[in-house]
Enzyme design. Structure first.
Site, PDB file in Angstrom:
ATOM      1  N   GLU A 151      37.120  41.254  42.835  1.00  0.00           N
ATOM      2  CA  GLU A 151      37.568  40.098  42.052  1.00  0.00           C
ATOM      3  C   GLU A 151      36.389  39.431  41.350  1.00  0.00           C
ATOM      4  OE1 GLU A 151      39.795  35.798  42.975  1.00  0.00           O
ATOM      5  OE2 GLU A 151      38.853  36.956  44.576  1.00  0.00           O
ATOM      6  N   CYS A 167      42.954  38.679  45.858  1.00  0.00           N
ATOM      7  CA  CYS A 167      42.534  37.768  46.918  1.00  0.00           C
ATOM      8  C   CYS A 167      43.710  37.181  47.678  1.00  0.00           C
ATOM      9  CB  CYS A 167      41.651  36.669  46.312  1.00  0.00           C
ATOM     10  SG  CYS A 167      40.806  35.640  47.554  1.00  0.00           S
ATOM     11  N   LYS A 192      46.436  37.238  37.923  1.00  0.00           N
ATOM     12  CA  LYS A 192      46.838  36.649  39.203  1.00  0.00           C
ATOM     13  C   LYS A 192      47.861  35.545  38.950  1.00  0.00           C
ATOM     14  CE  LYS A 192      44.853  34.583  43.391  1.00  0.00           C
ATOM     15  NZ  LYS A 192      43.632  34.081  44.033  1.00  0.00           N
TER      16      LYS A 192
END
Length: 509
Positions: A276, A386, A332
């Protein structure tokens, strides 16, 4: 004349004195030792059994306070890593760390105190009260994964992930593991008989039988061979960019060179994966270096990067093909509240309140939702950036089942003690629940190749730079949980709760 089958009250009406709450605080702390990185799973059902005993014997008006104390102990230890982000820039944010831990622990404790109090108020007998409180705590764990955008971290069932009993999640999900924990805890209370010399023995024996049966079933599942590995090699790169240096202009150039060098090391690879926010520049500014990135990878590349659309910024994964050709992009969508975005952020940004962890703009904007990435010669994958990997519901949101899961994360925010290991454990649980292999690319670790049984095939430890070259494990057929989700366990809990709250006929002699 009524028969005397109820033990004496532990506390009287109202808020108990602090000294009577300290044992509950201690039981919460001991129960949390079952979570990573401690892994003392036996401590959890034992401590929870004693806690249920205390809650069932307390006056219903005092149960809230006992539950609050126990929940504070559980969450204070389980979420102790929450102080780490505030220590990255300790001069500016360090003073916030104790408040963050106290508030998070108190917020989590309310998810124990309120359902325990409600169950104790409605249940009639003390045994029914113990069962009702246990069921209410598990339902509260489920609710915590949804309310206020959700935070299903440190659930009661997570203590079994690293044991054969964790394989039960392929049928029941994480919620079912919580049922296992509190069933073992409640059985001694349920079968308690005051007239017996060993009043806890029958329930304890049943709890041990349940433990042995589920353990044997998990070992049996682990002994079943998995499908053959895919005929392709993944290279996972871990640059080990320390969080306090990650965005420094000089150090970020060092970390970028490290990414290129590790990607270019000799060895076969069919896909290269970076973690990430692997680079400090935006995707819109990456054009001049995309060919160099592709050349270093020597294969298709998936990288974590930030991007901009107008005034909006996104935390994304982008695919890079031959010659630096930009491919698919995933944004995301399940963002960390106050870390990656601020509720009503556009308005609050005008007075200087912005997201804590976002490096661009006032905070990130959410992507459209769960999706897949497709690359030539690579099975379709579902990306998770994440925090998204702690939400099992996202894995059932796709119409087409992917071939594997990819988690790109930056766990440098979580320190080096408990946070990264708890995050890794939850990623392993996602593999068990779905029957899909999961590949984990973490900035500072732990990067790992995880098979469909949740076992780690290859990994890189925390705070080491390096790479993993490993084949992609095969996938199992769709699991019961991936087809049905939590519905069966939720229905069972509602039935148990309803039965324990039903009015009890008075027995007379």
């Amino acid at each position: 004349m009524r028969t005397a089958t109820r033990p004496p009250r532990l506390t009287r009406r109202g808020r108990p004195p602090l000294r009577r709450l300290l044992p509950d605080l201690g039981l919460g702390l001991v129960a949390a030792l079952g979570l990573a990185p401690f892994g003392l799973w036996a401590a959890t059902p034992l401590a929870m059994g004693l806690l249920l005993w205390r809650l069932a014997r307390a006056h219903p008006s005092a149960v809230f306070w006992h539950g609050l104390a126990a929940g504070f102990g559980w969450f204070a230890l389980a979420l102790s890593w929450i102080v780490e982000p505030f220590l990255v820039d300790i001069a500016r944010h360090g003073w916030m760390s104790p408040f963050a831990l106290i508030l998070m622990a108190l917020g989590g404790a309310l998810f124990w105190a309120v359902p325990a109090w409600a169950a104790a108020r409605l249940a009639r007998g003390w045994r029914q009260r113990a069962v009702a409180i246990a069921a209410a705590l598990i339902l509260s764990d489920w609710l915590r994964g949804w309310i206020f955008t959700g935070f299903p971290w440190a659930q009661i069932g997570h203590v079994w992930i690293d044991t054969p009993i964790g394989q039960t999640a392929a049928v029941t999900g994480a919620l079912g593991l919580g049922v296992v924990t509190l069933t073992m805890a409640a059985l001694p209370c349920l079968f308690w008989r005051p007239a017996q010399r060993a009043p806890l023995l029958p329930g304890t024996l049943l709890a041990l039988l349940l433990l042995g049966g589920l353990w044997a079933e998990g070992l049996s599942r682990l002994a079943q061979p998995l499908p053959s590995d895919r005929d392709l090699t993944l290279r996972v790169v871990q640059p080990n960019a320390a969080q306090h240096l990650k965005w420094d202009p000089e150090w970020s150039a060092v970390f970028f060179r490290r990414l290129l060098d590790l990607s270019a090391e000799p060895g076969p690879r069919d896909l290269v994966i970076w973690p990430e926010t692997a680079v400090n520049f935006l995707l819109e500014d990456a054009g001049p270096v995309l060919p160099a990135m592709s050349q270093a990878a020597g294969a298709p590349l998936i990288m974590g990067i930030q991007r901009r659309e107008g005034s909006r910024f996104y935390n994304s994964l982008a695919t890079v093909g031959p010659g630096g050709e930009l491919g698919q992009i995933y944004d995301k969508f399940h963002l960390v509240p106050f870390g990656e975005y601020i509720p009503w952020g556009d308005a609050l940004a005008r007075i200087g309140i912005t997201a804590f962890a976002a490096q661009q703009g006032n905070g990130y904007s959410a992507g459209p939702g769960p999706g897949t990435l497709s690359l030539p010669g690579i099975p379709d994958l579902q990306p998770l950036i994440c925090y998204e990997a702690i939400f099992p519901q996202h894995l059932r949101a796709l119409d087409q089942r992917p071939g594997w899961l990819l988690q790109a994360t930056n766990d440098a925010w979580f320190g080096a003690f408990s946070g990264p290991y708890q995050h890794l454990a939850q990623a392993r649980l996602r593999a068990i629940e779905t029957g899909l292999p999961l590949v984990r690319a973490a900035n500072t670790g732990v990067s790992a190749i995880i098979d469909a049984h949740g076992r780690i095939r290859a990994s890189l430890p925390l705070n080491e730079a390096g790479r993993i070259d490993a084949p992609l494990p095969g996938a199992l057929p769709p699991t019961v949980w991936s087809r049905l989700g939590n519905a069966p366990v939720l229905a069972l809990l509602v039935l148990i709760l309803a039965a324990s709250l039903a009015p009890r006929r008075r027995r007379r002699t």
